[in-house]
Motif scaffolding. Structure first.
Motif, PDB file in Angstrom:
ATOM      1  N   ARG A  34      -0.188   4.601  -1.263  1.00 39.58           N
ATOM      2  CA  ARG A  34      -1.229   5.417  -0.687  1.00 39.58           C
ATOM      3  C   ARG A  34      -0.705   6.298   0.490  1.00 39.58           C
ATOM      4  O   ARG A  34      -1.337   7.113   1.023  1.00 39.58           O
ATOM      5  CB  ARG A  34      -2.402   4.521  -0.160  1.00 39.58           C
ATOM      6  N   TRP A  35       0.684   5.979   0.595  1.00 39.00           N
ATOM      7  CA  TRP A  35       1.314   6.882   1.918  1.00 39.00           C
ATOM      8  C   TRP A  35       1.897   8.190   1.338  1.00 39.00           C
ATOM      9  O   TRP A  35       2.453   8.178   0.341  1.00 39.00           O
ATOM     10  CB  TRP A  35       2.314   5.956   2.435  1.00 39.00           C
ATOM     11  N   HIS A  36       1.687   9.431   1.893  1.00 37.57           N
ATOM     12  CA  HIS A  36       2.076  10.477   1.627  1.00 37.57           C
ATOM     13  C   HIS A  36       3.352  10.536   1.573  1.00 37.57           C
ATOM     14  O   HIS A  36       4.279  11.326   0.833  1.00 37.57           O
ATOM     15  CB  HIS A  36       1.309  11.440   2.412  1.00 37.57           C
TER      16      HIS A  36
ATOM     17  N   ASN B 186       0.849  -1.359   0.149  1.00 38.13           N
ATOM     18  CA  ASN B 186      -0.096   0.081  -0.028  1.00 38.13           C
ATOM     19  C   ASN B 186       0.783   1.340  -0.129  1.00 38.13           C
ATOM     20  O   ASN B 186       0.442   2.381   0.089  1.00 38.13           O
ATOM     21  CB  ASN B 186      -0.932  -0.102   1.231  1.00 38.13           C
TER      22      ASN B 186
END
Length: 164
Positions: free
Chosen positions: A134-136, A131
């Motif tokens: 989706r991590w900033h 994922n």
């Protein structure tokens, strides 16, 4: 024979204290996850400030080396040195953000183990590295790397050749 003190394992003994300690541990885990999230922005702010300062110093050296009587080879060396400093700052910032991500993942796993034990199994699903899109933090690191590469390209193609 009792002296009025509560004995472990008896009703009212330490169960409230244990529950309070468990709650405090859970709060601590969540707090540490929050600290890991916030540190990304602190390091990004540090990078932005130093990148702008070093970029300004590079342009200042380029624009003023003749006026200040600096030899061209020394001006070029200074520009490359400032770019090296910018690269070190970018590497440090990237490293701190990546370490923060691993720290967050570790605390998240600990949170999952905690909730599996004290709430119910599967209450929180563990983090998945797949994922990362989706991590900033992923995009912050990409931005830092992109800007350093772009500045290196600009300096080597536009600034250094003009210092003669």
């Amino acid at each position: 024979m009792t002296d009025g003190a509560e004995q472990p394992g008896q009703p009212g003994s330490g169960s409230d204290a244990i529950a309070q300690l468990q709650l405090e541990r859970y709060k601590y885990i969540l707090q540490q996850m929050n600290v890991a999230n916030e540190s990304t922005y602190r390091y990004l702010g540090l990078y932005q400030a130093l990148a702008i300062t070093l970029g300004g110093a590079i342009l200042g050296r380029f624009a003023g080396y003749k006026k200040w009587g600096i030899e061209p080879h020394i001006a070029r060396t200074g520009v490359v040195g400032l770019m090296g400093m910018l690269t070190v700052v970018a590497c440090f910032t990237t490293l701190m953000i990546v370490v923060g991500v691993f720290s967050w993942i570790d605390y998240r796993r600990e949170e999952c183990e905690f909730t599996d034990k004290y709430v119910y199994s599967g209450f929180r699903s563990p983090p998945r590295l797949k994922n990362f899109g989706r991590w900033h933090e992923t995009y912050v690191v990409l931005l830092i790397l992109f800007t350093v590469v772009l500045i290196w390209i600009y300096v080597t193609t536009a600034i250094l050749p003009e210092i003669r």
